[in-house]
Design a protein around this motif. Structure first.
Motif, PDB file in Angstrom:
ATOM      1  N   ASP A  60      19.350 -13.199 -38.000  1.00  0.00           N
ATOM      2  CA  ASP A  60      18.700 -13.926 -37.159  1.00  0.00           C
ATOM      3  C   ASP A  60      17.724 -13.161 -36.652  1.00  0.00           C
ATOM      4  O   ASP A  60      17.792 -12.207 -35.560  1.00  0.00           O
ATOM      5  CB  ASP A  60      19.739 -14.538 -36.020  1.00  0.00           C
ATOM      6  CG  ASP A  60      19.358 -15.458 -35.254  1.00  0.00           C
ATOM      7  OD1 ASP A  60      18.172 -15.727 -35.006  1.00  0.00           O
ATOM      8  OD2 ASP A  60      20.166 -16.040 -34.365  1.00  0.00           O
ATOM      9  N   LEU A  61      16.512 -13.535 -36.868  1.00  0.00           N
ATOM     10  CA  LEU A  61      15.236 -12.919 -36.758  1.00  0.00           C
ATOM     11  C   LEU A  61      14.393 -13.806 -35.765  1.00  0.00           C
ATOM     12  O   LEU A  61      13.725 -14.715 -36.143  1.00  0.00           O
ATOM     13  CB  LEU A  61      14.704 -12.233 -37.867  1.00  0.00           C
ATOM     14  CG  LEU A  61      13.212 -11.629 -37.724  1.00  0.00           C
ATOM     15  CD1 LEU A  61      13.579 -10.034 -37.114  1.00  0.00           C
ATOM     16  CD2 LEU A  61      12.684 -11.192 -39.078  1.00  0.00           C
ATOM     17  N   ASP A  62      13.885 -13.305 -34.560  1.00  0.00           N
ATOM     18  CA  ASP A  62      12.573 -13.832 -33.754  1.00  0.00           C
ATOM     19  C   ASP A  62      11.593 -13.177 -34.609  1.00  0.00           C
ATOM     20  O   ASP A  62      11.080 -12.425 -34.701  1.00  0.00           O
ATOM     21  CB  ASP A  62      12.786 -13.402 -32.680  1.00  0.00           C
ATOM     22  CG  ASP A  62      11.710 -14.299 -31.582  1.00  0.00           C
ATOM     23  OD1 ASP A  62      10.646 -14.809 -32.180  1.00  0.00           O
ATOM     24  OD2 ASP A  62      11.732 -13.684 -30.460  1.00  0.00           O
ATOM     25  N   ILE A  63      10.743 -14.403 -34.933  1.00  0.00           N
ATOM     26  CA  ILE A  63       9.413 -14.179 -35.789  1.00  0.00           C
ATOM     27  C   ILE A  63       8.244 -14.808 -35.102  1.00  0.00           C
ATOM     28  O   ILE A  63       7.027 -15.020 -35.485  1.00  0.00           O
ATOM     29  CB  ILE A  63       9.209 -14.243 -37.181  1.00  0.00           C
ATOM     30  CG1 ILE A  63       9.367 -15.864 -37.535  1.00  0.00           C
ATOM     31  CG2 ILE A  63      10.185 -13.664 -37.933  1.00  0.00           C
ATOM     32  CD1 ILE A  63       9.155 -16.323 -38.779  1.00  0.00           C
ATOM     33  N   HIS A  64       8.604 -14.870 -33.619  1.00  0.00           N
ATOM     34  CA  HIS A  64       7.465 -15.643 -32.719  1.00  0.00           C
ATOM     35  C   HIS A  64       6.191 -15.003 -32.631  1.00  0.00           C
ATOM     36  O   HIS A  64       5.139 -15.517 -32.625  1.00  0.00           O
ATOM     37  CB  HIS A  64       8.115 -15.915 -31.263  1.00  0.00           C
ATOM     38  CG  HIS A  64       7.210 -16.818 -30.315  1.00  0.00           C
ATOM     39  ND1 HIS A  64       7.291 -18.030 -30.527  1.00  0.00           N
ATOM     40  CD2 HIS A  64       6.342 -16.485 -29.337  1.00  0.00           C
ATOM     41  CE1 HIS A  64       6.287 -18.793 -29.846  1.00  0.00           C
ATOM     42  NE2 HIS A  64       5.773 -17.784 -29.030  1.00  0.00           N
ATOM     43  N   HIS A  65       6.374 -13.573 -32.466  1.00  0.00           N
ATOM     44  CA  HIS A  65       5.116 -12.626 -32.451  1.00  0.00           C
ATOM     45  C   HIS A  65       4.764 -12.139 -33.726  1.00  0.00           C
ATOM     46  O   HIS A  65       5.130 -11.068 -34.149  1.00  0.00           O
ATOM     47  CB  HIS A  65       5.445 -11.592 -31.494  1.00  0.00           C
ATOM     48  CG  HIS A  65       5.841 -12.176 -30.000  1.00  0.00           C
ATOM     49  ND1 HIS A  65       4.974 -12.669 -29.342  1.00  0.00           N
ATOM     50  CD2 HIS A  65       6.833 -12.027 -29.429  1.00  0.00           C
ATOM     51  CE1 HIS A  65       5.620 -12.848 -28.039  1.00  0.00           C
ATOM     52  NE2 HIS A  65       6.890 -12.649 -28.044  1.00  0.00           N
ATOM     53  N   LYS A  66       4.018 -13.095 -34.491  1.00  0.00           N
ATOM     54  CA  LYS A  66       3.765 -12.622 -36.061  1.00  0.00           C
ATOM     55  C   LYS A  66       2.717 -11.437 -36.046  1.00  0.00           C
ATOM     56  O   LYS A  66       2.453 -11.007 -37.010  1.00  0.00           O
ATOM     57  CB  LYS A  66       3.130 -13.912 -36.651  1.00  0.00           C
ATOM     58  CG  LYS A  66       4.323 -14.866 -36.787  1.00  0.00           C
ATOM     59  CD  LYS A  66       3.977 -16.211 -37.689  1.00  0.00           C
ATOM     60  CE  LYS A  66       5.001 -17.133 -38.139  1.00  0.00           C
ATOM     61  NZ  LYS A  66       5.286 -17.803 -36.899  1.00  0.00           N
ATOM     62  N   SER A  67       2.133 -11.139 -34.897  1.00  0.00           N
ATOM     63  CA  SER A  67       1.104 -10.144 -34.863  1.00  0.00           C
ATOM     64  C   SER A  67       1.965  -8.778 -35.043  1.00  0.00           C
ATOM     65  O   SER A  67       1.259  -7.820 -35.687  1.00  0.00           O
ATOM     66  CB  SER A  67       0.040 -10.004 -33.699  1.00  0.00           C
ATOM     67  OG  SER A  67       1.063  -9.920 -32.573  1.00  0.00           O
ATOM     68  N   LYS A  68       2.978  -8.908 -34.826  1.00  0.00           N
ATOM     69  CA  LYS A  68       3.908  -7.586 -35.000  1.00  0.00           C
ATOM     70  C   LYS A  68       4.980  -7.715 -36.411  1.00  0.00           C
ATOM     71  O   LYS A  68       5.642  -6.661 -36.631  1.00  0.00           O
ATOM     72  CB  LYS A  68       4.972  -7.455 -33.779  1.00  0.00           C
ATOM     73  CG  LYS A  68       4.213  -7.364 -32.520  1.00  0.00           C
ATOM     74  CD  LYS A  68       5.058  -7.150 -31.390  1.00  0.00           C
ATOM     75  CE  LYS A  68       4.285  -7.085 -29.995  1.00  0.00           C
ATOM     76  NZ  LYS A  68       5.181  -6.982 -28.825  1.00  0.00           N
ATOM     77  N   LEU A  69       4.822  -8.614 -37.112  1.00  0.00           N
ATOM     78  CA  LEU A  69       5.627  -8.967 -38.282  1.00  0.00           C
ATOM     79  C   LEU A  69       4.551  -9.443 -39.365  1.00  0.00           C
ATOM     80  O   LEU A  69       4.025 -10.633 -39.307  1.00  0.00           O
ATOM     81  CB  LEU A  69       6.662  -9.923 -37.911  1.00  0.00           C
ATOM     82  CG  LEU A  69       7.590 -10.249 -39.348  1.00  0.00           C
ATOM     83  CD1 LEU A  69       8.610  -8.903 -39.406  1.00  0.00           C
ATOM     84  CD2 LEU A  69       8.570 -11.386 -38.857  1.00  0.00           C
TER      85      LEU A  69
END
Length: 249
Positions: free
Chosen positions: A230-239
């Motif tokens: 279960d991964l939060d990818i809301h901050h795509k600048s970091k992923l």
């Protein structure tokens, strides 16, 4: 918000062909989140979506929407909250009816049914303006039977129809699996736009990790009826997209 607590779904319980499709899932989805569920065939992701929709009821556990217990409510009683788009473009529309009449049915999905009531110039203009956002040129073909359209056109229209009536939750069950890449792109961009515009809670089932990265802000992976990642990818600048492929590969 959606809250699932200790949900189990067992098919053919007690028989030789018993299937434990969902095994004690706890899941909380806040309002406005775009959740993508991935997993191999048989992982339980479709069953989980069906449990949320009310198409199947849990063997045990509870499901609530906006704090209201809906565990025992079938899908037609959950329509005040939920709209759904299926994998098959033919599933969400009435082939023999016109585009306009399909939209009218969608607009009264949770109320009394009737095709002619409310189909006035104001309603036609609303439908025309809404359809024009797709850029498919269908806004001038409102009297054309839905069955004469391509799968991509029908799926895109089904998405727009989903927000013609009250809807807080949008369930997307592999909506682009049967579409060509161009139509799939239109459908996914439309889903993202509607999610943001109407502040929907959207749950997408897909095998496409690129779509998961581009449109989701949370990715859940299932296997053997449980959530394993279960991964939060809301901050795509970091992923980076490659990171997502490595994580769920």
């Amino acid at each position: 918000m959606i809250n699932i607590a200790a949900a189990h779904k067992v098919y053919n319980k007690g028989k030789a062909n018993q299937v434990n499709a969902v095994n004690g899932i706890d899941l909380f989805i806040p309002d406005g989140q775009f959740v993508v569920i991935v997993g191999s065939n048989g992982s339980g992701k479709s069953t989980l979506l069906n449990l949320i929709a009310g198409s199947v009821l849990p063997t045990s556990g509870t499901i609530s929407i906006d704090g209201e217990d809906v565990t025992k409510l079938p899908d037609y009683n959950r329509s005040q909250w939920i709209a759904r788009v299926f994998q098959n473009p033919l599933s969400g529309t009435a082939s023999e009816l016109s585009i306009l009449n399909n939209f009218r049915l969608a607009a009264i999905r949770t109320g009394a049914k009737g095709l002619t009531i409310g189909i006035n110039e104001a309603f036609k203009q609303k439908v025309k303006t809404t359809i024009a956002t797709l850029g498919m040129g269908l806004e001038n073909k409102l009297e054309q039977p839905m069955g004469t359209l391509s799968g991509g056109q029908r799926q895109a229209l089904t998405l727009l129809m989903s927000v013609m009536d009250t809807c807080k939750i949008l369930l997307l069950d592999e909506p682009t699996a049967a579409l060509d890449p161009r139509s799939a792109d239109v459908v996914m961009r439309t889903a993202q736009k509607l999610t943001e515009e109407f502040k929907l809670t959207t749950i997408l089932i897909t095998h496409n990790l690129k779509d998961a990265y581009n449109y989701g802000n949370r990715v859940i992976q299932m296997a053997e009826g449980v959530i394993i990642k279960d991964l939060d990818i809301h901050h795509k600048s970091k992923l980076k997209q490659a990171d997502l492929f490595d994580w769920f590969g």
